[in-house]
Scaffold this motif. Structure first.
Motif, PDB file in Angstrom:
ATOM      1  N   UNK A 317       0.792  -1.170  -0.104  1.00 29.63           N
ATOM      2  CA  UNK A 317      -0.023   0.051   0.006  1.00 29.63           C
ATOM      3  C   UNK A 317       0.741   1.475  -0.157  1.00 29.63           C
ATOM      4  N   UNK A 318       1.928   1.202   0.645  1.00 28.68           N
ATOM      5  CA  UNK A 318       2.735   2.547   0.874  1.00 28.68           C
ATOM      6  C   UNK A 318       3.504   2.879  -0.356  1.00 28.68           C
ATOM      7  N   UNK A 319       3.946   1.653  -0.816  1.00 23.61           N
ATOM      8  CA  UNK A 319       4.561   1.554  -2.468  1.00 23.61           C
ATOM      9  C   UNK A 319       3.868   2.250  -3.220  1.00 23.61           C
ATOM     10  N   UNK A 320       2.547   1.985  -3.376  1.00 27.05           N
ATOM     11  CA  UNK A 320       1.468   2.380  -4.333  1.00 27.05           C
ATOM     12  C   UNK A 320       1.282   3.709  -4.111  1.00 27.05           C
ATOM     13  N   UNK A 321       1.202   4.228  -2.768  1.00 24.48           N
ATOM     14  CA  UNK A 321       0.885   5.558  -2.660  1.00 24.48           C
ATOM     15  C   UNK A 321       1.846   6.466  -3.134  1.00 24.48           C
ATOM     16  N   UNK A 322       3.357   5.736  -2.703  1.00 19.68           N
ATOM     17  CA  UNK A 322       4.562   6.785  -3.005  1.00 19.68           C
ATOM     18  C   UNK A 322       4.734   6.796  -4.666  1.00 19.68           C
ATOM     19  N   UNK A 323       4.187   5.650  -5.391  1.00 16.14           N
ATOM     20  CA  UNK A 323       4.129   5.773  -6.701  1.00 16.14           C
ATOM     21  C   UNK A 323       3.371   6.731  -7.342  1.00 16.14           C
ATOM     22  N   UNK A 324       2.020   6.580  -6.825  1.00 15.79           N
ATOM     23  CA  UNK A 324       1.274   7.745  -7.448  1.00 15.79           C
ATOM     24  C   UNK A 324       1.383   9.023  -7.025  1.00 15.79           C
ATOM     25  N   UNK A 325       2.132   9.352  -5.756  1.00 16.35           N
ATOM     26  CA  UNK A 325       2.053  10.689  -5.636  1.00 16.35           C
ATOM     27  C   UNK A 325       3.517  11.105  -6.409  1.00 16.35           C
ATOM     28  N   UNK A 326       4.093  10.077  -6.831  1.00 21.64           N
ATOM     29  CA  UNK A 326       5.399  10.659  -7.884  1.00 21.64           C
ATOM     30  C   UNK A 326       4.636  11.050  -9.346  1.00 21.64           C
ATOM     31  N   UNK A 327       3.557  10.313  -9.592  1.00 19.13           N
ATOM     32  CA  UNK A 327       2.840  10.788 -10.873  1.00 19.13           C
ATOM     33  C   UNK A 327       2.138  12.022 -10.705  1.00 19.13           C
ATOM     34  N   UNK A 328       1.554  12.376  -9.406  1.00 17.86           N
ATOM     35  CA  UNK A 328       0.992  13.610  -9.264  1.00 17.86           C
ATOM     36  C   UNK A 328       2.011  14.965  -9.243  1.00 17.86           C
ATOM     37  N   UNK A 329       3.495  14.570  -8.619  1.00  9.54           N
ATOM     38  CA  UNK A 329       4.420  15.560  -8.832  1.00  9.54           C
ATOM     39  C   UNK A 329       4.868  15.783  -9.932  1.00  9.54           C
TER      40      UNK A 329
END
Length: 348
Positions: A317-329
């Motif tokens: 879950x944490x990995x997916x959140x970090x990955x998606x926040x990277x997309x947002x950035x």
């Protein structure tokens, strides 16, 4: 700027519905208009001047005086999403519209051909169903209604899920950065298309639940996020070109692209108005932000992890959140203009 508004008292909140002119999105708008007369409906559509948008406005006007507008929003273009976010936040700050009480992610696409990548470099199914909804949710955090501890406090984000998530894989779009190396226009098999669509829906649900956990660790934003599976539906398909005949027939009789992921049997096929009424009811359920992670299948409520086992895997879950926040950035680097045509309101 004009908004169709003829209300006798102050509005209580703004409801954003993406894909507001779609077969399900339009019925959700009608259901909310019938039960929440003091809500501002902000519908988004890729082409807000189409006849189906005009027909929807006419239907809602017949219900009674309502505050409603339709804005252009292209989920396959993060500049459009950025522009929409910036303008919406500005309007909430200036009190032109009330804070967001509900964000309903109804827009979605499926495709059974290899597509050209979006301008942002993503598979369009992945961007529309996963990246853009997450981007939109994070971008609008400032505009959501703050919780005050009352039964009407807080706000909700509802992601419209699908049983196709049972086909999904968390790593599906990781290979070749989500790029299919075959020539655009190549027809996909039913299985390939199902896995592609299901993976986009699964990833979005997991990412949003991960965001919910992150927000729950602070007291700054009273926001509940969950997935709601509308079940089997009869209605016009929004499939892109290239769908195999078997899939087109399935979509005329079921919402699912394959076997139904159900905790209980839900074999009946409903008109879109049936799940729309359920969504409208859940969206305005009079409870403060809830602690439990919930997943809805129509009006039946389950522990989210019992439907999406990935939610029991904290590191994933944490990995997916970090990955998606990277997309947002990365997406935030595209600065849309608040005056762009993508966010100009279509008024009727």
């Amino acid at each position: 700027m004009q908004i169709h508004r003829d209300m006798g008292r102050s509005l209580t909140g703004t409801v954003i519905i993406t894909g507001g002119n779609g077969s399900l999105g339009s019925e959700i708008a009608v259901a909310i208009a019938k039960t929440q007369p003091f809500t501002h409906l902000l519908l988004t559509a890729r082409h807000p001047t189409r006849q189906d948008v005009r027909d929807l406005i006419t239907r809602i006007r017949l219900i009674g005086p309502r505050s409603i507008e339709v804005l252009g929003l292209d989920l396959t273009d993060l500049r459009s999403v950025t522009s929409f976010v910036q303008r919406t936040i500005e309007r909430v700050r200036s009190k032109e519209i009330p804070p967001i009480s509900n964000l309903i992610h109804s827009a979605a696409i499926a495709s059974y051909t290899v597509d050209e990548l979006t301008l942002d470099g993503y598979d369009p199914v992945y961007q529309t169903n996963c990246v853009a909804p997450f981007f939109l949710t994070v971008g609008l955090l400032e505009a959501f209604r703050a919780g005050d501890g009352t039964p009407d406090g807080g706000a909700k984000v509802i992601y419209i899920g699908c049983s196709a998530a049972s086909y999904g894989r968390l790593d599906f779009f990781d290979r070749n950065q989500g790029r299919d190396t075959r020539p655009p226009g190549t027809i996909l098999s039913r299985k390939e298309g199902n896995i592609r669509f299901g993976s986009s829906k699964l990833l979005a649900s997991v990412a949003l639940y991960a965001l919910r956990r992150s927000l729950a660790s602070t007291d700054n934003i009273a926001l509940d996020l969950f997935t709601l599976d509308p079940g089997g539906m009869v209605g016009e398909s929004r499939l892109r070109t290239g769908a195999p005949l078997s899939v087109r027939i399935a979509h005329q009789t079921r919402s699912g692209l394959g076997p139904i992921l159900r905790m209980v049997s839900r074999s009946s096929i409903n008109k879109t108005s049936v799940p729309a009424k359920v969504i409208a009811k859940v969206a305005f359920r009079r409870v403060a932000v809830e602690q439990a992670e919930r997943y809805f299948i129509l009006d039946s409520e389950y522990e989210a992890a019992s439907v999406l086992p990935t939610l029991r895997d904290g590191p994933a879950m944490q990995s997916q959140l970090v990955h998606m926040m990277g997309r947002v950035e990365v997406g935030s680097q595209f600065k849309g203009s608040p005056e762009s045509t993508s966010t100009a309101p279509t008024t009727y």
